[in-house]
Design a protein around this motif. Structure first.
Motif, PDB file in Angstrom:
ATOM      1  N   MET A   1      14.694   8.461  20.716  1.00  0.00           N
ATOM      2  CA  MET A   1      15.220   8.678  22.063  1.00  0.00           C
ATOM      3  C   MET A   1      14.630   7.663  23.044  1.00  0.00           C
ATOM      4  SD  MET A   1      17.238  10.481  23.799  1.00  0.00           S
ATOM      5  CE  MET A   1      17.576  11.292  25.293  1.00  0.00           C
ATOM      6  N   MET A   2      13.346   7.371  22.857  1.00  0.00           N
ATOM      7  CA  MET A   2      12.684   6.425  23.756  1.00  0.00           C
ATOM      8  C   MET A   2      13.307   5.040  23.650  1.00  0.00           C
ATOM      9  SD  MET A   2      10.459   6.183  26.037  1.00  0.00           S
ATOM     10  CE  MET A   2       8.830   5.822  26.559  1.00  0.00           C
ATOM     11  N   ASP A   3      13.718   4.649  22.437  1.00  0.00           N
ATOM     12  CA  ASP A   3      14.336   3.341  22.247  1.00  0.00           C
ATOM     13  C   ASP A   3      15.648   3.234  23.013  1.00  0.00           C
ATOM     14  OD1 ASP A   3      12.311   2.434  20.605  1.00  0.00           O
ATOM     15  OD2 ASP A   3      13.313   3.057  18.772  1.00  0.00           O
ATOM     16  N   ILE A   4      16.418   4.304  23.047  1.00  0.00           N
ATOM     17  CA  ILE A   4      17.698   4.291  23.763  1.00  0.00           C
ATOM     18  C   ILE A   4      17.460   4.089  25.252  1.00  0.00           C
ATOM     19  CG2 ILE A   4      19.693   5.685  24.408  1.00  0.00           C
ATOM     20  CD1 ILE A   4      19.516   6.948  21.607  1.00  0.00           C
ATOM     21  N   ILE A   7      16.497   0.483  25.827  1.00  0.00           N
ATOM     22  CA  ILE A   7      17.682  -0.380  25.701  1.00  0.00           C
ATOM     23  C   ILE A   7      18.551  -0.264  26.947  1.00  0.00           C
ATOM     24  CG2 ILE A   7      19.841  -0.688  24.430  1.00  0.00           C
ATOM     25  CD1 ILE A   7      18.223   0.124  21.903  1.00  0.00           C
ATOM     26  N   LEU A   8      18.750   0.936  27.442  1.00  0.00           N
ATOM     27  CA  LEU A   8      19.558   1.135  28.645  1.00  0.00           C
ATOM     28  C   LEU A   8      18.915   0.476  29.866  1.00  0.00           C
ATOM     29  CD1 LEU A   8      20.759   4.818  28.193  1.00  0.00           C
ATOM     30  CD2 LEU A   8      22.116   2.735  27.971  1.00  0.00           C
ATOM     31  N   ALA A  10      16.864  -2.134  29.837  1.00  0.00           N
ATOM     32  CA  ALA A  10      16.978  -3.582  29.665  1.00  0.00           C
ATOM     33  C   ALA A  10      18.396  -4.055  29.961  1.00  0.00           C
ATOM     34  CB  ALA A  10      16.563  -3.974  28.247  1.00  0.00           C
ATOM     35  N   THR A  11      19.384  -3.289  29.507  1.00  0.00           N
ATOM     36  CA  THR A  11      20.782  -3.646  29.770  1.00  0.00           C
ATOM     37  C   THR A  11      21.079  -3.594  31.259  1.00  0.00           C
ATOM     38  OG1 THR A  11      21.415  -2.790  27.614  1.00  0.00           O
ATOM     39  CG2 THR A  11      23.176  -3.062  29.232  1.00  0.00           C
ATOM     40  N   PHE A  12      20.613  -2.560  31.921  1.00  0.00           N
ATOM     41  CA  PHE A  12      20.826  -2.428  33.366  1.00  0.00           C
ATOM     42  C   PHE A  12      20.175  -3.580  34.116  1.00  0.00           C
ATOM     43  CE2 PHE A  12      19.503  -0.810  37.561  1.00  0.00           C
ATOM     44  CZ  PHE A  12      20.760  -0.546  38.090  1.00  0.00           C
ATOM     45  N   ALA A  13      18.948  -3.922  33.734  1.00  0.00           N
ATOM     46  CA  ALA A  13      18.256  -5.037  34.387  1.00  0.00           C
ATOM     47  C   ALA A  13      19.026  -6.341  34.178  1.00  0.00           C
ATOM     48  CB  ALA A  13      16.836  -5.168  33.849  1.00  0.00           C
ATOM     49  N   GLY A  14      19.554  -6.553  32.979  1.00  0.00           N
ATOM     50  CA  GLY A  14      20.334  -7.752  32.702  1.00  0.00           C
ATOM     51  C   GLY A  14      21.607  -7.818  33.528  1.00  0.00           C
ATOM     52  N   VAL A  15      22.281  -6.677  33.668  1.00  0.00           N
ATOM     53  CA  VAL A  15      23.510  -6.633  34.475  1.00  0.00           C
ATOM     54  C   VAL A  15      23.201  -6.945  35.930  1.00  0.00           C
ATOM     55  CG1 VAL A  15      25.306  -5.088  35.357  1.00  0.00           C
ATOM     56  CG2 VAL A  15      24.759  -5.085  32.928  1.00  0.00           C
ATOM     57  N   VAL A  16      22.143  -6.353  36.458  1.00  0.00           N
ATOM     58  CA  VAL A  16      21.766  -6.587  37.862  1.00  0.00           C
ATOM     59  C   VAL A  16      21.412  -8.060  38.076  1.00  0.00           C
ATOM     60  CG1 VAL A  16      20.030  -6.078  39.635  1.00  0.00           C
ATOM     61  CG2 VAL A  16      21.063  -4.218  38.327  1.00  0.00           C
ATOM     62  N   LEU A  17      20.619  -8.624  37.184  1.00  0.00           N
ATOM     63  CA  LEU A  17      20.248 -10.039  37.335  1.00  0.00           C
ATOM     64  C   LEU A  17      21.449 -10.960  37.175  1.00  0.00           C
ATOM     65  CD1 LEU A  17      16.815 -10.187  35.523  1.00  0.00           C
ATOM     66  CD2 LEU A  17      17.271 -10.499  37.951  1.00  0.00           C
ATOM     67  N   GLY A  18      22.330 -10.655  36.219  1.00  0.00           N
ATOM     68  CA  GLY A  18      23.538 -11.464  36.047  1.00  0.00           C
ATOM     69  C   GLY A  18      24.403 -11.433  37.294  1.00  0.00           C
TER      70      GLY A  18
END
Length: 54
Positions: A1-4, A7-8, A10-18
């Motif tokens: 559960m912690m991995d999910i 991952i979420l 990291a994905t959110f941070a990538g979307v915001v930075l993009g």
């Protein structure tokens, strides 16, 4: 559960930075997609090889 959750986050941070880089019209600080994926895969495999032989 912690991995999910990680991952979420990291994905959110990538979307915001993009979105931020696109908004201020800067080039994305990332290699071409395939080269980037292969680089990450290489780092992962290298780490696993060290674990295997150490």
């Amino acid at each position: 559960m912690m991995d999910i959750i990680l991952i979420l986050k990291a994905t959110f941070a990538g979307v915001v930075l993009g979105a931020l880089f696109e908004k201020i019209r800067l080039p994305l600080p990332a290699p071409p997609v395939f080269a980037g994926v292969m680089g990450v895969l290489g780092v992962l495999l290298g780490g696993k090889l060290v674990e295997l032989f150490m």
